[in-house]
Write a protein that holds these residues in place. Structure first.
Motif, PDB file in Angstrom:
ATOM      1  N   ALA A 115       0.830  -1.206   0.000  1.00 51.36           N
ATOM      2  CA  ALA A 115       0.000   0.000   0.000  1.00 51.36           C
ATOM      3  C   ALA A 115       0.867   1.260   0.000  1.00 51.36           C
ATOM      4  O   ALA A 115       0.604   2.225  -0.723  1.00 51.36           O
ATOM      5  CB  ALA A 115      -0.928  -0.011   1.207  1.00 51.36           C
ATOM      6  N   ALA A 160      -5.745   7.479  -0.822  1.00 51.44           N
ATOM      7  CA  ALA A 160      -6.557   6.269  -0.960  1.00 51.44           C
ATOM      8  C   ALA A 160      -5.764   4.958  -0.842  1.00 51.44           C
ATOM      9  O   ALA A 160      -6.273   3.988  -0.259  1.00 51.44           O
ATOM     10  CB  ALA A 160      -7.314   6.307  -2.290  1.00 51.44           C
ATOM     11  N   LEU A 186      -5.087   2.749   3.752  1.00 53.52           N
ATOM     12  CA  LEU A 186      -6.383   2.951   4.404  1.00 53.52           C
ATOM     13  C   LEU A 186      -6.273   3.821   5.651  1.00 53.52           C
ATOM     14  O   LEU A 186      -7.113   4.705   5.870  1.00 53.52           O
ATOM     15  CB  LEU A 186      -6.997   1.594   4.754  1.00 53.52           C
ATOM     16  N   ASN A 240      -9.372   1.898  -2.688  1.00 51.04           N
ATOM     17  CA  ASN A 240      -8.554   1.217  -1.671  1.00 51.04           C
ATOM     18  C   ASN A 240      -8.871  -0.272  -1.614  1.00 51.04           C
ATOM     19  O   ASN A 240      -7.963  -1.111  -1.518  1.00 51.04           O
ATOM     20  CB  ASN A 240      -8.796   1.870  -0.305  1.00 51.04           C
ATOM     21  N   ARG A 274      -6.286  -3.241  -2.397  1.00 55.42           N
ATOM     22  CA  ARG A 274      -5.994  -4.291  -1.410  1.00 55.42           C
ATOM     23  C   ARG A 274      -6.166  -5.678  -2.022  1.00 55.42           C
ATOM     24  O   ARG A 274      -5.390  -6.594  -1.729  1.00 55.42           O
ATOM     25  CB  ARG A 274      -6.898  -4.116  -0.186  1.00 55.42           C
TER      26      ARG A 274
END
Length: 600
Positions: free
Chosen positions: A20, A135, A138, A184, A188
Motif C-alpha cells: 500500500a 486512498a 487505508l 482502496n 488491497r
C-alpha cells in the motif's frame, strides 16, 4: 539468501502495508504535479480577495510542503525506509501536512470578502485531492480525509449565504471519499493477488534451488565415487590378478595384500559415508537416544588407531577427567554407534593428516554435557579452510593431496552430533594444529543401557568365550554377502550351511538341527521377519534356536525382525569382530533373556 529474505518479507505481517505504501509512493509525483497545476488557479482567485496579502502565507505553506515532500522522496530511497511502521508514520504525517495546507487555504478564504465562497470551494477541491492521493493506504485515508475536509465544510456551513455551496462541497467530498474507499478496496485485492503471486514465485525458486542442489549433490557423489571406486578397485584388481597367476605375475607380497585390504576398507568407508550423508540430507537419518559409557568407547577407538599413529612416529594419548574415570554412575545420552562413528572420524583424521608430533584425546564434564576433544599438531587450517572442511564433498587441497577420502566425514559428523542434541565444533591455526570438540548431553544419574563393541550394540553382561564348531544356518540371497559371511564364520571355526532364501532355510530347519540361524532381513519368497516367525512356529529343537538378523536397513527393519522372533540384529557391512561377538552372545545366553535385552 535472496530467496530466504524475500520469503521472510512475504510472511511478515506488514507485507500488505508495504505494498500500500509502495502504491502511495508511486502517486507522489502526480500529487505534486496536481498541486503545481492548481496553484496558479488558486493564486488568480486569491488575487480578488480583500486580504490578498495572505497569499504570501499560502506560498510559504506550499513551499514548506513541497520541500518536505522532496525530502520524503529522498528518504524513501534510504535503508531506514525498510522499517514499515516508521515509513507508515512518515506517509501519514505527509498527508497531514497537505491537510494543514487546506486548512490554511480555508482560513485565508474566510477573510477574502467577495472571493470567500470561491476560495472555500477551491479549498474543498484541494481536500478532494488529498483524499484521492491518500486512498492507497487505508489508515492515511481515514485520518487525512476528515482533517482535510473539516475546515472548508465548517466554514461553508457557518454562513447561510454559503449553505448551497457547502452542500455541493459536502457531496463532492463524500463522493470522493466513497470512490477512494472503492479504490482502496480494489488495491488491497490487487495487493493480495500480488502477494500470492510473489509467494508462488518464491516457492518455484525454492524448488528450482532444491533441484539444483540435488543435481550438484548427485554430480559430486558421482565424481567422488568414480575417483574413489576407480582407485580402490584398480589396486584390488591388480592384487587379485597376481594372486590368480594371470599374466605370468608373481604371487602378491604381504605388503601388496595389506595395501589392497586398506584400499577395499577405504572404499567401504566412502560408500558408507556417502549413503549416510544422502540419508541425512533427505531428513531420513534417525539416531537413538540411550545412556552409554563414553570413556570405554573412546579408549577402544584410540586402541584401534594407535598402531597407525605409532607407524607414523606419532604419540597418541587419552586424558580423562578424574571424576569421569572413577564415577560409578553417569552416562552420555545419544546413539553409541553414531558417537563411535564421529569420534572414529575425527581421531582417524588427526592420525591421517598429522605428520609429526602428538595427538591428544581429552574427555571432561562441562555442566550437563560431556566434551570430547581431539587435538593434534597437524598442518592446521585457516578460517576459510575450516568452513570448507565442514562442507560435503569439499576437501582442502593444501592438506589433502595424496590422502584418500570423499570429503564427507566432518559434514556428516556435524549432522549426527546435532541429531543427538550435541555439537561438533573446531578451532585451528595454520602451522600449529587443530582441535575438534564433540559435545553430547550427559546425565550424572543415568545408568549405561548399552555398551558398544565392534559394530553393534550389545548387552552389558560379558559374554563367555565364543564356542567352536557351531552348526550355523545362514539364509542370504546375495551370493557375495553369503560368501563373505561364510568366510568369517569358517574362519571362526564354525560349520556353515547356506540357504538362498527363507523358504529353503525353513526346509533345512525342518530336517536338520542347528545351533544358530543367521537371516538376511530382505530376501525373496520369505523375508527375514517371515522366516524368523516361521522358525518359532516349528515343532522340534530348532523352534528355540538362536536367531541373528543380518540387516542393512534402519531401525524399523530391526524392530520387525526382533518382533518376529530374532534374538539380536547385526548391521551390514559386517566385520569379523562384530560377527564373533554376535555369535558368542547368541550361543551362550538364554534366547528369551537375550531377546528381552535386544528389545530394550
Amino acid at each position: 539468501m535472496f530467496v530466504e529474505r524475500r520469503s521472510e518479507d512475504l510472511a511478515a505481517p506488514g507485507a500488505d502495508t508495504r505494498l500500500a505504501l509502495d502504491a502511495q509512493t508511486a502517486l507522489l509525483p502526480y500529487a505534486l504535479a496536481v498541486f503545481a497545476v492548481s496553484l496558479p488557479i488558486y493564486v488568480w482567485a486569491g488575487s480578488f480577495a480583500a486580504n490578498a496579502g495572505w497569499l504570501s502565507a499560502s506560498f510559504a505553506v506550499f513551499a514548506i510542503n513541497w520541500g518536505a515532500f522532496y525530502g520524503v522522496a529522498g528518504w524513501l530511497r534510504t535503508p531506514q525506509a525498510e522499517d514499515i511502521p516508521r515509513r507508515a508514520r512518515v506517509h501519514l504525517l505527509s498527508g497531514l501536512l497537505w491537510a494543514s495546507a487546506v486548512a490554511q487555504m480555508a482560513a485565508f478564504a474566510e477573510g477574502a470578502g467577495p472571493a470567500r465562497e470561491t476560495l472555500l470551494l477551491l479549498a474543498a477541491g484541494a481536500a478532494v485531492i488529498c483524499i484521492f492521493f491518500s486512498a492507497p493506504y487505508l489508515l492515511a485515508l481515514l485520518i487525512t480525509a476528515p482533517v482535510a475536509a473539516a475546515a472548508p465544510l465548517v466554514l461553508l456551513f457557518s454562513r447561510p449565504d454559503s449553505h448551497r455551496s457547502g452542500t455541493l462541497a459536502w457531496g463532492a467530498i463524500a463522493l470522493a471519499m466513497a470512490l477512494s474507499l472503492v479504490l482502496n478496496r480494489m488495491l488491497r485485492r490487487q495487493h493480495a493477488l500480488a502477494l500470492a503471486h510473489e509467494a508462488l514465485l518464491e516457492e518455484r525458486l525454492r524448488v528450482v534451488e532444491a533441484a539444483e542442489r540435488t543435481a550438484r549433490s548427485k554430480s559430486d557423489i558421482v565424481a567422488t565415487l568414480s575417483h574413489e571406486i576407480r582407485n580402490g578397485l584398480t589396486g584390488v584388481t591388480h592384487v587379485l590378478a597376481a594372486a590368480a597367476g594371470k599374466g605370468g605375475r608373481a604371487a602378491p607380497s604381504r605388503e601388496q595384500l595389506n595395501a589392497a585390504l586398506d584400499a577395499a576398507q577405504d572404499l567401504v568407508a566412502v560408500l558408507n559415508a556417502t549413503l549416510d550423508s544422502e540419508t541425512a540430507e533427505s531428513g531420513r537419518l534417525a539416531v537413538d537416544s540411550v545412556a552409554f559409557e563414553p570413556v570405554r568407547l573412546i579408549r577402544d577407538l584410540v586402541l584401534l588407531d594407535r598402531p597407525h599413529a605409532v607407524a607414523k612416529g606419532l604419540e597418541l594419548s587419552v586424558h580423562v577427567e578424574a571424576d569421569l574415570e572413577h564415577r560409578q554412575a553417569g552416562a552420555a545420552i545419544g546413539d553409541p554407534l553414531r558417537t563411535r562413528q564421529i569420534i572414529a572420524n575425527i581421531v582417524g583424521n588427526a592420525v591421517k593428516y598429522t605428520v609429526r608430533g602428538r595427538i591428544e584425546v581429552r574427555v571432561e564434564r562441562r555442566g550437563d554435557q560431556i566434551a570430547i576433544e581431539v587435538a593434534d599438531t597437524g598442518p592446521g587450517l585457516s578460517i576459510d579452510e575450516m568452513e570448507q572442511a565442514f562442507e560435503a564433498f569439499r576437501r582442502i587441497e593444501r592438506t589433502g593431496a595424496g590422502v584418500n577420502g570423499a570429503g564427507l566425514g566432518l559434514s556428516l559428523s556435524r549432522q549426527l552430533a546435532r541429531l543427538m542434541g550435541g555439537a561438533l565444533e573446531a578451532r585451528s591455526a595454520v602451522g600449529v594444529g587443530s582441535c575438534f570438540t564433540l559435545t553430547l548431553p550427559y546425565d550424572e544419574h543415568a545408568a549405561c543401557a548399552v555398551d558398544l563393541v565392534g559394530d553393534t550394540p550389545q548387552v552389558t553382561e560379558p559374554a563367555g568365550a565364543p564356542p567352536r564348531n557351531l552348526r550355523i544356518l545362514i539364509a542370504e540371497d546375495d551370493a557375495l554377502n553369503a560368501a563373505m559371511l561364510r568366510a568369517i564364520l569358517e574362519q571362526l571355526g564354525h560349520q556353515v550351511v547356506h540357504a538362498q532364501n527363507g523358504r529353503r532355510a525353513l526346509d533345512l530347519a525342518r530336517t536338520c538341527d542347528f545351533d544358530l540361524v543367521m537371516l538376511d532381513g530382505r530376501m525373496p519368497i520369505l523375508d527375514g521377519p517371515q522366516t524368523a516367525a516361521a522358525l518359532r512356529a516349528l515343532d522340534g529343537g530348532n523352534r528355540d534356536v538362536a536367531i541373528i538378523a543380518v540387516i542393512g536397513g534402519d531401525a524399523d527393519e530391526a524392530r520387525d525382525c526382533l518382533d518376529a522372533g530374532a534374538d539380536t540384529v547385526l548391521r551390514k557391512p559386517v566385520s569379523v569382530a562384530a560377527v564373533a561377538r554376535a555369535v558368542a552372545d547368541a550361543a551362550t545366553l538364554d534366547r528369551r533373556g537375550l531377546g528381552q535385552a535386544a528389545v530394550a
